[in-house]
Design a protein around this motif. Structure first.
Motif: not given
Ligand SMILES: Nc1ncnc2c1ncn2[C@@H]1O[C@H](COP(=O)(O)OP(=O)(O)OP(=O)(O)O)[C@@H](O)[C@H]1O
Ligand SMILES: [Mg+2]
Lengths: 254, 318
Positions: A42-44, A84-86, A175-178
Protein backbone atom coordinates in the motif's frame (compact mmCIF):
# COMPACT_ATOMS: atom_id res chain seq x y z
CA UNK A 1 -12.93 10.95 -16.50
CA UNK A 2 -11.59 9.88 -13.12
CA UNK A 3 -9.33 12.24 -11.17
CA UNK A 4 -6.72 9.53 -10.58
CA UNK A 5 -6.21 6.70 -13.04
CA UNK A 6 -3.66 4.00 -12.37
CA UNK A 7 -3.06 1.48 -15.11
CA UNK A 8 -0.97 -1.72 -14.98
CA UNK A 9 1.39 -0.28 -12.42
CA UNK A 10 4.36 -2.51 -11.65
CA UNK A 11 7.11 -2.06 -9.09
CA UNK A 12 9.93 -4.29 -7.94
CA UNK A 13 13.04 -4.04 -5.82
CA UNK A 14 15.69 -6.33 -7.23
CA UNK A 15 13.92 -9.67 -7.49
CA UNK A 16 11.14 -8.69 -5.09
CA UNK A 17 7.94 -7.83 -6.94
CA UNK A 18 6.08 -5.36 -4.78
CA UNK A 19 3.25 -4.32 -7.13
CA UNK A 20 1.79 -6.53 -9.87
CA UNK A 21 -0.11 -4.75 -12.66
CA UNK A 22 -2.25 -2.58 -10.42
CA UNK A 23 -5.17 -0.76 -12.07
CA UNK A 24 -7.82 1.32 -10.34
CA UNK A 25 -9.24 4.81 -10.39
CA UNK A 26 -10.50 7.44 -7.98
CA UNK A 27 -13.38 9.71 -8.97
CA UNK A 28 -13.23 13.42 -8.30
CA UNK A 29 -14.81 14.33 -4.96
CA UNK A 30 -14.65 10.79 -3.57
CA UNK A 31 -13.34 9.39 -0.32
CA UNK A 32 -11.78 6.04 -1.16
CA UNK A 33 -9.68 3.64 0.87
CA UNK A 34 -6.87 1.26 0.19
CA UNK A 35 -6.65 -1.71 2.54
CA UNK A 36 -4.62 -4.87 2.78
CA UNK A 37 -2.48 -6.88 5.21
CA UNK A 38 0.96 -5.65 6.33
CA UNK A 39 3.48 -5.64 3.51
CA UNK A 40 0.78 -5.79 0.83
CA UNK A 41 2.34 -2.84 -0.98
CA UNK A 42 0.00 0.00 0.00
CA UNK A 43 2.67 2.50 1.02
CA UNK A 44 4.75 1.47 -2.00
CA UNK A 45 1.81 2.39 -4.22
CA UNK A 46 1.59 5.82 -2.55
CA UNK A 47 5.32 6.24 -3.09
CA UNK A 48 4.85 5.51 -6.80
CA UNK A 49 1.96 7.93 -7.09
CA UNK A 50 3.93 10.73 -5.43
CA UNK A 51 7.17 10.15 -7.34
CA UNK A 52 9.27 8.74 -4.49
CA UNK A 53 9.52 5.36 -6.22
CA UNK A 54 9.93 4.91 -9.97
CA UNK A 55 7.53 2.22 -11.20
CA UNK A 56 8.83 -0.49 -13.54
CA UNK A 57 5.84 -0.12 -15.83
CA UNK A 58 2.33 1.18 -16.20
CA UNK A 59 0.93 4.67 -16.08
CA UNK A 60 -0.49 7.14 -13.58
CA UNK A 61 -2.73 10.02 -14.64
CA UNK A 62 -3.92 12.87 -12.49
CA UNK A 63 -6.81 14.79 -14.01
CA UNK A 64 -5.92 13.22 -17.34
CA UNK A 65 -2.28 14.36 -17.20
CA UNK A 66 0.42 11.69 -17.09
CA UNK A 67 2.55 12.05 -13.95
CA UNK A 68 4.42 8.74 -14.11
CA UNK A 69 8.09 9.13 -13.23
CA UNK A 70 7.97 12.87 -12.41
CA UNK A 71 9.94 14.00 -9.34
CA UNK A 72 7.93 14.44 -6.10
CA UNK A 73 7.96 18.24 -6.07
CA UNK A 74 6.51 18.40 -9.59
CA UNK A 75 3.74 15.98 -8.69
CA UNK A 76 2.85 18.02 -5.60
CA UNK A 77 2.73 21.14 -7.74
CA UNK A 78 0.33 19.35 -10.10
CA UNK A 79 -2.09 18.83 -7.22
CA UNK A 80 -1.26 15.58 -5.43
CA UNK A 81 -0.37 15.88 -1.73
CA UNK A 82 0.34 13.22 0.87
CA UNK A 83 0.96 12.44 4.50
CA UNK A 84 3.45 9.83 5.68
CA UNK A 85 2.83 6.58 7.57
CA UNK A 86 5.57 7.44 10.07
CA UNK A 87 4.90 11.14 10.65
CA UNK A 88 7.45 13.32 8.84
CA UNK A 89 7.07 16.80 10.26
CA UNK A 90 9.80 19.42 10.51
CA UNK A 91 9.95 18.81 14.25
CA UNK A 92 12.47 21.55 15.01
CA UNK A 93 10.32 24.21 13.39
CA UNK A 94 7.13 25.81 14.63
CA UNK A 95 3.71 24.42 13.94
CA UNK A 96 2.92 27.48 11.82
CA UNK A 97 6.15 27.14 9.81
CA UNK A 98 5.15 23.55 9.10
CA UNK A 99 1.74 24.62 7.88
CA UNK A 100 3.32 27.35 5.77
CA UNK A 101 5.64 24.87 4.07
CA UNK A 102 2.81 23.47 1.99
CA UNK A 103 2.48 26.76 0.14
CA UNK A 104 6.02 26.78 -1.18
CA UNK A 105 4.91 25.51 -4.57
CA UNK A 106 2.04 28.00 -4.70
CA UNK A 107 4.24 31.07 -4.13
CA UNK A 108 7.10 32.50 -6.15
CA UNK A 109 9.23 35.15 -4.47
CA UNK A 110 12.90 34.24 -4.18
CA UNK A 111 16.11 35.44 -2.61
CA UNK A 112 16.45 38.76 -4.42
CA UNK A 113 12.97 40.05 -3.69
CA UNK A 114 13.40 39.01 -0.06
CA UNK A 115 16.62 41.03 0.20
CA UNK A 116 14.96 44.04 -1.45
CA UNK A 117 11.87 43.66 0.75
CA UNK A 118 9.66 44.27 -2.29
CA UNK A 119 6.07 45.15 -1.39
CA UNK A 120 4.78 42.22 -3.43
CA UNK A 121 7.13 39.93 -1.50
CA UNK A 122 5.88 41.30 1.84
CA UNK A 123 2.32 40.75 0.71
CA UNK A 124 3.05 37.19 -0.37
CA UNK A 125 4.71 36.44 3.00
CA UNK A 126 1.69 37.84 4.82
CA UNK A 127 -0.54 35.72 2.68
CA UNK A 128 1.48 32.54 3.29
CA UNK A 129 1.26 33.19 7.00
CA UNK A 130 -2.48 33.85 7.18
CA UNK A 131 -3.22 30.91 4.92
CA UNK A 132 -1.06 28.71 7.16
CA UNK A 133 -3.05 29.91 10.18
CA UNK A 134 -6.27 29.18 8.35
CA UNK A 135 -5.29 25.56 7.76
CA UNK A 136 -4.20 25.18 11.37
CA UNK A 137 -7.63 26.45 12.32
CA UNK A 138 -9.25 24.02 9.90
CA UNK A 139 -7.64 21.02 11.58
CA UNK A 140 -8.15 22.56 15.01
CA UNK A 141 -4.61 23.23 16.28
CA UNK A 142 -4.34 26.97 15.76
CA UNK A 143 -3.71 27.55 19.46
CA UNK A 144 -0.36 25.71 19.09
CA UNK A 145 0.84 27.79 16.12
CA UNK A 146 4.03 29.05 17.74
CA UNK A 147 5.08 25.85 19.50
CA UNK A 148 7.62 23.49 18.00
CA UNK A 149 5.99 20.77 15.93
CA UNK A 150 7.94 18.03 17.73
CA UNK A 151 6.27 19.03 21.00
CA UNK A 152 2.73 18.35 19.80
CA UNK A 153 0.76 15.32 20.94
CA UNK A 154 0.69 12.43 18.52
CA UNK A 155 -2.85 13.15 17.38
CA UNK A 156 -2.05 16.83 16.81
CA UNK A 157 1.05 15.90 14.82
CA UNK A 158 -1.16 13.88 12.49
CA UNK A 159 -3.47 16.87 12.17
CA UNK A 160 -0.54 19.13 11.40
CA UNK A 161 0.65 16.81 8.64
CA UNK A 162 -2.83 17.02 7.16
CA UNK A 163 -2.83 20.84 7.41
CA UNK A 164 0.58 20.98 5.73
CA UNK A 165 -0.60 18.78 2.87
CA UNK A 166 -3.83 20.75 2.45
CA UNK A 167 -1.86 24.01 2.32
CA UNK A 168 -0.46 22.93 -1.04
CA UNK A 169 -4.07 23.19 -2.35
CA UNK A 170 -4.13 19.69 -3.78
CA UNK A 171 -6.86 18.13 -5.86
CA UNK A 172 -6.16 14.73 -4.38
CA UNK A 173 -4.73 13.97 -0.96
CA UNK A 174 -3.23 10.62 0.02
CA UNK A 175 -3.36 9.76 3.73
CA UNK A 176 -1.15 6.88 4.86
CA UNK A 177 -2.71 5.35 7.98
CA UNK A 178 -3.99 8.62 9.48
CA UNK A 179 -5.64 6.81 12.39
CA UNK A 180 -2.59 4.79 13.47
CA UNK A 181 -1.92 5.34 17.15
CA UNK A 182 -5.13 7.26 17.82
CA UNK A 183 -7.64 6.31 20.52
CA UNK A 184 -11.33 5.71 19.77
CA UNK A 185 -12.33 9.30 20.49
CA UNK A 186 -9.60 10.70 18.27
CA UNK A 187 -10.60 8.27 15.53
CA UNK A 188 -14.15 9.63 15.59
CA UNK A 189 -12.79 13.17 15.29
CA UNK A 190 -10.62 12.04 12.41
CA UNK A 191 -13.57 10.59 10.50
CA UNK A 192 -15.32 13.91 10.95
CA UNK A 193 -12.23 15.81 9.80
CA UNK A 194 -11.76 13.66 6.70
CA UNK A 195 -15.38 14.28 5.72
CA UNK A 196 -14.85 18.02 6.21
CA UNK A 197 -11.78 17.91 3.98
CA UNK A 198 -13.90 16.60 1.15
CA UNK A 199 -17.10 18.53 1.87
CA UNK A 200 -15.62 21.94 2.69
CA UNK A 201 -12.55 22.07 0.46
CA UNK A 202 -13.59 19.72 -2.31
CA UNK A 203 -10.33 17.78 -2.07
CA UNK A 204 -10.58 14.13 -3.10
CA UNK A 205 -9.27 11.69 -0.49
CA UNK A 206 -7.57 8.32 -0.82
CA UNK A 207 -6.50 6.76 2.45
CA UNK A 208 -4.71 3.68 3.68
CA UNK A 209 -6.11 2.32 6.91
CA UNK A 210 -6.05 -0.84 8.99
CA UNK A 211 -9.02 0.05 11.20
CA UNK A 212 -11.90 -1.68 9.40
CA UNK A 213 -14.58 0.14 11.35
CA UNK A 214 -13.18 3.49 10.27
CA UNK A 215 -12.68 2.37 6.67
CA UNK A 216 -16.21 1.01 6.30
CA UNK A 217 -17.62 4.14 7.88
CA UNK A 218 -15.78 6.75 5.83
CA UNK A 219 -15.19 5.31 2.36
CA UNK A 220 -17.41 5.16 -0.65
CA UNK A 221 -15.15 2.73 -2.48
CA UNK A 222 -12.45 0.39 -1.24
CA UNK A 223 -9.50 -1.14 -3.07
CA UNK A 224 -8.01 -4.27 -1.46
CA UNK A 225 -4.38 -5.35 -1.89
CA UNK A 226 -2.73 -8.60 -0.96
CA UNK A 227 0.86 -9.55 -1.85
CA UNK A 228 1.12 -6.64 -4.27
CA UNK A 229 -2.00 -7.60 -6.18
CA UNK A 230 -5.40 -5.97 -6.28
CA UNK A 231 -7.82 -8.63 -5.07
CA UNK A 232 -11.01 -6.57 -4.80
CA UNK A 233 -12.36 -3.15 -5.63
CA UNK A 234 -15.88 -1.91 -4.84
CA UNK A 235 -18.31 -0.54 -2.26
CA UNK A 236 -17.73 -1.38 1.42
CA UNK A 237 -20.60 -3.90 1.33
CA UNK A 238 -19.30 -5.66 -1.76
CA UNK A 239 -15.74 -5.78 -0.43
CA UNK A 240 -16.83 -7.08 2.96
CA UNK A 241 -18.68 -9.94 1.29
CA UNK A 242 -15.88 -10.80 -1.15
CA UNK A 243 -14.51 -14.29 -0.41
CA UNK A 244 -10.97 -13.35 -1.48
CA UNK A 245 -10.92 -10.46 0.95
CA UNK A 246 -12.20 -12.63 3.78
CA UNK A 247 -9.52 -15.18 2.98
CA UNK A 248 -6.73 -12.60 2.86
CA UNK A 249 -7.76 -11.18 6.21
CA UNK A 250 -8.38 -14.55 7.84
CA UNK A 251 -4.87 -15.52 6.83
CA UNK A 252 -3.18 -12.58 8.52
CA UNK A 253 -5.49 -11.17 11.16
CA UNK A 254 -7.70 -13.15 13.53
CA UNK B 1 -13.15 27.62 8.16
CA UNK B 2 -14.42 30.27 10.52
CA UNK B 3 -12.51 33.44 9.75
CA UNK B 4 -13.75 35.14 12.93
CA UNK B 5 -11.84 32.74 15.17
CA UNK B 6 -8.51 33.79 13.73
CA UNK B 7 -6.73 36.18 16.01
CA UNK B 8 -5.14 38.81 13.80
CA UNK B 9 -2.19 39.19 16.17
CA UNK B 10 -1.38 35.51 15.97
CA UNK B 11 -1.15 35.74 12.22
CA UNK B 12 1.42 38.52 12.36
CA UNK B 13 5.12 37.79 12.04
CA UNK B 14 6.75 37.53 15.41
CA UNK B 15 7.53 41.09 16.43
CA UNK B 16 11.10 42.22 16.81
CA UNK B 17 12.02 41.25 20.33
CA UNK B 18 13.77 43.97 22.29
CA UNK B 19 15.84 41.37 24.08
CA UNK B 20 17.48 40.71 20.71
CA UNK B 21 17.39 44.14 19.11
CA UNK B 22 18.90 46.13 21.99
CA UNK B 23 22.03 44.00 22.44
CA UNK B 24 22.48 44.00 18.68
CA UNK B 25 22.27 47.79 18.56
CA UNK B 26 24.68 48.06 21.47
CA UNK B 27 27.15 45.79 19.68
CA UNK B 28 26.92 47.87 16.52
CA UNK B 29 27.44 51.07 18.52
CA UNK B 30 30.58 49.61 20.14
CA UNK B 31 31.83 48.51 16.73
CA UNK B 32 31.29 52.02 15.36
CA UNK B 33 33.37 53.78 18.02
CA UNK B 34 36.03 51.10 18.48
CA UNK B 35 38.71 52.64 16.21
CA UNK B 36 38.47 55.93 18.15
CA UNK B 37 39.77 54.20 21.26
CA UNK B 38 41.82 51.34 19.88
CA UNK B 39 45.39 51.37 18.60
CA UNK B 40 46.32 50.21 15.10
CA UNK B 41 46.98 46.63 16.24
CA UNK B 42 43.58 46.21 17.85
CA UNK B 43 41.86 47.81 14.86
CA UNK B 44 43.71 45.43 12.54
CA UNK B 45 42.59 42.40 14.53
CA UNK B 46 39.03 43.76 14.66
CA UNK B 47 39.09 44.18 10.88
CA UNK B 48 40.08 40.55 10.50
CA UNK B 49 37.26 39.63 12.85
CA UNK B 50 34.80 41.52 10.63
CA UNK B 51 36.14 39.70 7.57
CA UNK B 52 35.44 36.40 9.34
CA UNK B 53 31.98 37.61 10.31
CA UNK B 54 31.16 38.13 6.63
CA UNK B 55 32.66 34.79 5.57
CA UNK B 56 31.02 32.85 8.39
CA UNK B 57 27.62 34.42 7.69
CA UNK B 58 28.03 33.39 4.05
CA UNK B 59 29.05 29.83 4.87
CA UNK B 60 26.26 29.64 7.41
CA UNK B 61 23.76 29.86 4.57
CA UNK B 62 25.21 26.68 3.11
CA UNK B 63 25.97 24.78 6.32
CA UNK B 64 23.57 26.24 8.86
CA UNK B 65 20.51 26.91 6.74
CA UNK B 66 20.64 24.27 4.02
CA UNK B 67 22.60 21.69 6.03
CA UNK B 68 25.29 21.07 3.40
CA UNK B 69 28.83 20.40 4.54
CA UNK B 70 31.19 22.55 2.49
CA UNK B 71 34.91 22.05 3.08
CA UNK B 72 36.11 24.27 0.25
CA UNK B 73 34.40 27.55 0.95
CA UNK B 74 37.64 29.55 0.76
CA UNK B 75 37.61 28.84 -2.98
CA UNK B 76 34.79 31.35 -3.47
CA UNK B 77 36.66 33.85 -1.33
CA UNK B 78 39.61 33.29 -3.68
CA UNK B 79 37.43 33.70 -6.78
CA UNK B 80 36.33 37.11 -5.51
CA UNK B 81 39.80 38.24 -4.45
CA UNK B 82 41.49 37.15 -7.69
CA UNK B 83 38.73 38.49 -9.95
CA UNK B 84 38.90 41.89 -8.31
CA UNK B 85 42.68 41.82 -8.01
CA UNK B 86 43.28 40.90 -11.66
CA UNK B 87 40.71 43.34 -13.00
CA UNK B 88 42.12 46.28 -11.03
CA UNK B 89 45.82 45.45 -11.22
CA UNK B 90 46.03 44.14 -14.79
CA UNK B 91 43.12 45.86 -16.52
CA UNK B 92 42.82 49.05 -14.49
CA UNK B 93 39.13 48.54 -13.82
CA UNK B 94 37.54 50.58 -11.05
CA UNK B 95 37.37 48.58 -7.81
CA UNK B 96 33.61 49.04 -7.38
CA UNK B 97 32.94 47.69 -10.87
CA UNK B 98 34.86 44.54 -10.08
CA UNK B 99 32.36 43.59 -7.39
CA UNK B 100 29.47 42.65 -9.73
CA UNK B 101 31.94 40.81 -11.97
CA UNK B 102 33.27 38.86 -8.98
CA UNK B 103 29.72 38.05 -7.87
CA UNK B 104 28.91 36.73 -11.33
CA UNK B 105 32.13 34.69 -11.39
CA UNK B 106 31.25 33.20 -7.99
CA UNK B 107 27.77 32.33 -9.26
CA UNK B 108 29.24 30.53 -12.25
CA UNK B 109 31.75 28.70 -10.06
CA UNK B 110 28.92 27.82 -7.66
CA UNK B 111 26.85 26.33 -10.46
CA UNK B 112 29.78 24.43 -11.97
CA UNK B 113 30.60 22.76 -8.68
CA UNK B 114 27.09 22.66 -7.23
CA UNK B 115 24.87 21.48 -10.07
CA UNK B 116 26.46 18.05 -10.49
CA UNK B 117 27.24 17.46 -6.81
CA UNK B 118 24.26 18.77 -4.87
CA UNK B 119 22.34 15.63 -5.79
CA UNK B 120 24.89 13.68 -3.78
CA UNK B 121 24.50 12.90 -0.12
CA UNK B 122 26.18 15.43 2.09
CA UNK B 123 29.21 13.34 3.06
CA UNK B 124 30.14 12.96 -0.61
CA UNK B 125 29.52 16.64 -1.06
CA UNK B 126 32.06 17.39 1.67
CA UNK B 127 34.74 15.49 -0.25
CA UNK B 128 33.90 17.09 -3.59
CA UNK B 129 33.96 20.60 -2.10
CA UNK B 130 37.27 19.84 -0.42
CA UNK B 131 38.68 18.86 -3.80
CA UNK B 132 37.23 21.96 -5.43
CA UNK B 133 38.87 24.20 -2.83
CA UNK B 134 42.25 22.66 -3.57
CA UNK B 135 41.75 22.84 -7.33
CA UNK B 136 41.06 26.56 -7.21
CA UNK B 137 44.14 27.16 -5.11
CA UNK B 138 46.32 25.04 -7.41
CA UNK B 139 44.98 26.80 -10.50
CA UNK B 140 45.83 30.15 -8.89
CA UNK B 141 49.33 28.84 -8.19
CA UNK B 142 49.92 27.81 -11.77
CA UNK B 143 48.41 30.48 -13.98
CA UNK B 144 50.36 33.51 -15.13
CA UNK B 145 47.47 35.90 -14.82
CA UNK B 146 47.07 35.05 -11.12
CA UNK B 147 50.75 35.66 -10.51
CA UNK B 148 51.63 32.03 -9.80
CA UNK B 149 52.86 31.00 -6.39
CA UNK B 150 53.99 34.48 -5.43
CA UNK B 151 50.56 35.91 -6.21
CA UNK B 152 49.29 39.27 -7.33
CA UNK B 153 50.77 42.55 -6.21
CA UNK B 154 49.93 46.20 -6.72
CA UNK B 155 46.17 45.91 -6.35
CA UNK B 156 44.60 49.39 -6.43
CA UNK B 157 43.16 50.92 -3.30
CA UNK B 158 39.49 51.72 -3.79
CA UNK B 159 38.23 55.28 -3.86
CA UNK B 160 34.87 56.47 -2.69
CA UNK B 161 33.67 59.99 -3.62
CA UNK B 162 37.26 61.00 -4.20
CA UNK B 163 38.36 59.62 -0.84
CA UNK B 164 40.93 56.85 -1.05
CA UNK B 165 40.68 53.98 1.43
CA UNK B 166 44.21 53.69 2.83
CA UNK B 167 44.50 53.27 6.56
CA UNK B 168 43.54 50.44 8.82
CA UNK B 169 40.58 52.44 10.12
CA UNK B 170 39.23 53.00 6.62
CA UNK B 171 39.17 49.31 5.91
CA UNK B 172 37.79 48.62 9.35
CA UNK B 173 34.75 50.72 8.50
CA UNK B 174 34.49 49.24 5.00
CA UNK B 175 34.38 45.74 6.49
CA UNK B 176 31.94 46.88 9.16
CA UNK B 177 29.57 48.15 6.47
CA UNK B 178 29.96 44.88 4.57
CA UNK B 179 29.34 42.83 7.71
CA UNK B 180 26.19 44.80 8.58
CA UNK B 181 24.97 44.52 5.01
CA UNK B 182 25.60 40.79 5.01
CA UNK B 183 23.77 40.35 8.32
CA UNK B 184 20.83 42.32 6.94
CA UNK B 185 20.78 40.20 3.78
CA UNK B 186 20.97 36.95 5.76
CA UNK B 187 18.24 38.05 8.14
CA UNK B 188 15.96 39.03 5.27
CA UNK B 189 16.42 35.75 3.47
CA UNK B 190 16.28 33.62 6.61
CA UNK B 191 12.75 34.87 7.23
CA UNK B 192 11.53 34.46 3.68
CA UNK B 193 10.06 31.69 1.59
CA UNK B 194 13.46 30.55 0.31
CA UNK B 195 15.02 30.67 3.79
CA UNK B 196 12.29 28.46 5.19
CA UNK B 197 12.70 26.10 2.22
CA UNK B 198 16.37 25.62 3.22
CA UNK B 199 15.35 24.71 6.73
CA UNK B 200 12.71 22.29 5.45
CA UNK B 201 15.30 20.60 3.27
CA UNK B 202 17.83 20.52 6.09
CA UNK B 203 15.42 18.95 8.58
CA UNK B 204 13.73 16.42 6.28
CA UNK B 205 14.58 16.23 2.61
CA UNK B 206 11.88 13.73 1.73
CA UNK B 207 9.14 15.61 3.51
CA UNK B 208 10.34 18.79 1.80
CA UNK B 209 10.12 17.13 -1.61
CA UNK B 210 6.73 15.74 -0.66
CA UNK B 211 5.31 19.19 0.00
CA UNK B 212 6.58 20.53 -3.30
CA UNK B 213 10.11 21.83 -2.77
CA UNK B 214 12.69 21.21 -5.46
CA UNK B 215 15.52 20.15 -3.18
CA UNK B 216 18.31 20.37 -5.74
CA UNK B 217 17.31 23.86 -6.76
CA UNK B 218 16.97 24.98 -3.12
CA UNK B 219 20.43 23.63 -2.27
CA UNK B 220 21.95 25.17 -5.37
CA UNK B 221 20.53 28.57 -4.46
CA UNK B 222 21.97 28.33 -0.96
CA UNK B 223 25.31 27.35 -2.40
CA UNK B 224 25.31 30.24 -4.87
CA UNK B 225 24.27 32.79 -2.30
CA UNK B 226 27.07 31.63 -0.01
CA UNK B 227 29.50 31.86 -2.93
CA UNK B 228 28.45 35.41 -3.78
CA UNK B 229 28.95 36.62 -0.21
CA UNK B 230 32.43 35.08 -0.04
CA UNK B 231 33.36 36.68 -3.35
CA UNK B 232 32.40 40.17 -2.18
CA UNK B 233 34.47 39.62 0.96
CA UNK B 234 37.28 38.53 -1.36
CA UNK B 235 37.12 41.78 -3.36
CA UNK B 236 37.45 43.93 -0.27
CA UNK B 237 40.16 41.67 1.15
CA UNK B 238 42.23 42.02 -2.03
CA UNK B 239 41.85 45.80 -1.90
CA UNK B 240 42.91 45.92 1.73
CA UNK B 241 45.94 43.67 1.31
CA UNK B 242 46.97 45.07 -2.12
CA UNK B 243 48.72 41.72 -2.55
CA UNK B 244 47.22 38.25 -2.49
CA UNK B 245 48.71 34.81 -2.89
CA UNK B 246 47.29 31.28 -3.12
CA UNK B 247 48.34 30.66 0.48
CA UNK B 248 45.56 32.96 1.72
CA UNK B 249 42.99 30.49 0.40
CA UNK B 250 44.07 27.10 1.72
CA UNK B 251 42.05 24.24 3.13
CA UNK B 252 43.02 25.64 6.52
CA UNK B 253 41.19 28.85 5.69
CA UNK B 254 38.06 26.89 4.76
CA UNK B 255 38.30 24.99 8.02
CA UNK B 256 38.66 28.18 10.06
CA UNK B 257 35.53 29.63 8.48
CA UNK B 258 33.65 26.40 9.10
CA UNK B 259 34.95 26.41 12.66
CA UNK B 260 33.51 29.88 13.19
CA UNK B 261 30.11 28.72 11.96
CA UNK B 262 30.05 25.61 14.13
CA UNK B 263 31.73 27.11 17.19
CA UNK B 264 29.20 29.84 17.87
CA UNK B 265 26.20 27.72 16.97
CA UNK B 266 25.27 27.35 13.35
CA UNK B 267 21.91 28.30 11.98
CA UNK B 268 21.23 31.68 13.52
CA UNK B 269 23.06 34.92 13.07
CA UNK B 270 24.13 35.94 16.63
CA UNK B 271 25.88 32.62 17.26
CA UNK B 272 27.68 32.73 13.92
CA UNK B 273 28.90 36.30 14.54
CA UNK B 274 30.23 35.25 17.92
CA UNK B 275 31.96 32.20 16.42
CA UNK B 276 33.55 34.32 13.69
CA UNK B 277 34.93 36.81 16.21
CA UNK B 278 36.35 33.99 18.32
CA UNK B 279 38.07 32.43 15.33
CA UNK B 280 39.74 35.75 14.57
CA UNK B 281 40.66 36.50 18.16
CA UNK B 282 41.81 33.08 19.32
CA UNK B 283 45.29 33.21 17.74
CA UNK B 284 45.85 36.70 19.17
CA UNK B 285 44.64 35.84 22.66
CA UNK B 286 46.79 32.72 22.71
CA UNK B 287 49.94 34.48 21.57
CA UNK B 288 51.19 34.32 25.15
CA UNK B 289 50.87 30.55 25.16
CA UNK B 290 53.77 30.39 22.70
CA UNK B 291 54.50 26.91 21.44
CA UNK B 292 51.60 25.52 23.47
CA UNK B 293 49.16 27.44 21.30
CA UNK B 294 47.95 24.54 19.15
CA UNK B 295 47.51 22.45 22.28
CA UNK B 296 45.51 25.12 24.07
CA UNK B 297 43.36 25.64 20.95
CA UNK B 298 42.70 21.92 20.61
CA UNK B 299 41.75 21.56 24.27
CA UNK B 300 39.44 24.59 24.05
CA UNK B 301 37.74 23.14 20.98
CA UNK B 302 37.36 19.71 22.54
CA UNK B 303 35.86 21.26 25.65
CA UNK B 304 33.34 23.15 23.54
CA UNK B 305 32.44 20.02 21.59
CA UNK B 306 31.97 18.07 24.80
CA UNK B 307 30.08 20.62 26.84
CA UNK B 308 28.33 22.71 24.19
CA UNK B 309 27.91 20.39 21.21
CA UNK B 310 25.48 22.81 19.55
CA UNK B 311 27.86 25.74 19.83
CA UNK B 312 28.41 28.48 22.37
CA UNK B 313 25.27 30.39 21.48
CA UNK B 314 23.07 27.83 19.81
CA UNK B 315 19.89 28.19 17.88
CA UNK B 316 17.19 27.36 20.43
CA UNK B 317 15.50 24.98 18.05
CA UNK B 318 18.29 22.50 17.57
N1 LIG C 1 12.57 0.82 -0.58
C1 LIG C 1 12.31 -0.50 -0.54
N2 LIG C 1 13.26 -1.39 -0.79
C2 LIG C 1 13.02 -2.72 -0.74
N3 LIG C 1 11.82 -3.24 -0.44
C3 LIG C 1 10.82 -2.40 -0.18
C4 LIG C 1 11.01 -0.99 -0.20
N4 LIG C 1 9.83 -0.40 0.10
C5 LIG C 1 8.96 -1.41 0.32
N5 LIG C 1 9.54 -2.60 0.15
C6 LIG C 1 8.89 -3.90 0.29
O1 LIG C 1 7.67 -3.86 -0.37
C7 LIG C 1 6.70 -4.60 0.32
C8 LIG C 1 5.47 -3.75 0.55
O2 LIG C 1 5.78 -2.76 1.52
P1 LIG C 1 4.82 -1.57 1.85
O3 LIG C 1 5.49 -0.72 2.83
O4 LIG C 1 4.36 -0.96 0.60
O5 LIG C 1 3.61 -2.34 2.54
P2 LIG C 1 2.32 -1.77 3.23
O6 LIG C 1 1.17 -2.39 2.54
O7 LIG C 1 2.34 -0.30 3.30
O8 LIG C 1 2.43 -2.39 4.69
P3 LIG C 1 2.05 -1.78 6.12
O9 LIG C 1 0.59 -2.02 6.30
O10 LIG C 1 2.86 -2.57 7.07
O11 LIG C 1 2.40 -0.33 6.10
C9 LIG C 1 7.34 -5.11 1.59
O12 LIG C 1 7.73 -6.44 1.39
C10 LIG C 1 8.54 -4.21 1.74
O13 LIG C 1 9.57 -4.88 2.39
MG1 LIG D 1 2.43 1.10 4.77
Amino acid sequence: MALLEVRDLRLSFGGLKVLHDISFSVEKGAINSLIGPNGAGKTSLFNCLTGFYKPKGGSIRLGGRPITGLPPHRITALGLARTFQNIRLFKEMTVLENAMSGQHCRSRHGIVSAILHLPSQRREEENIRTTGMRWLDFVGIQQHAHRLAGGLSYGDQRRLELARALASTPELILLDEPAAGLNEREKLDLVHLIRRVRDETGVTVLLIEHDMGLVMQVSEKIVVFDYGQKIADGTPEAVRADPRVIEAYLGTED
Amino acid sequence: MTEARILPAAAQPRLMRWSVVLPALAAVACALVLPQFANAYVTEVATTALLYVVLCLGLNIVVGYAGLLDLGYAAFFAVGAYTSGILTAEFGLNFWLTIPVAMAAACVAGIIIGAPTLRLRSDYLAIVTLGFGEIVRIIARNLDITGGASGLIGIERPEIFGFKLMQVQHFYYAFLVLALLTAFVCLSVERSRMGRAWFYVRYDEDAAAGIGINRVSAKLQAYMMGAVIASVAGCLYAAKMTAISPESFTFNQSLLILLGVVLGGMGRIPGVVLGAILVALLPEVLRGAGTYRPLVTAVALLAIMLFRPNGLWPDKRV
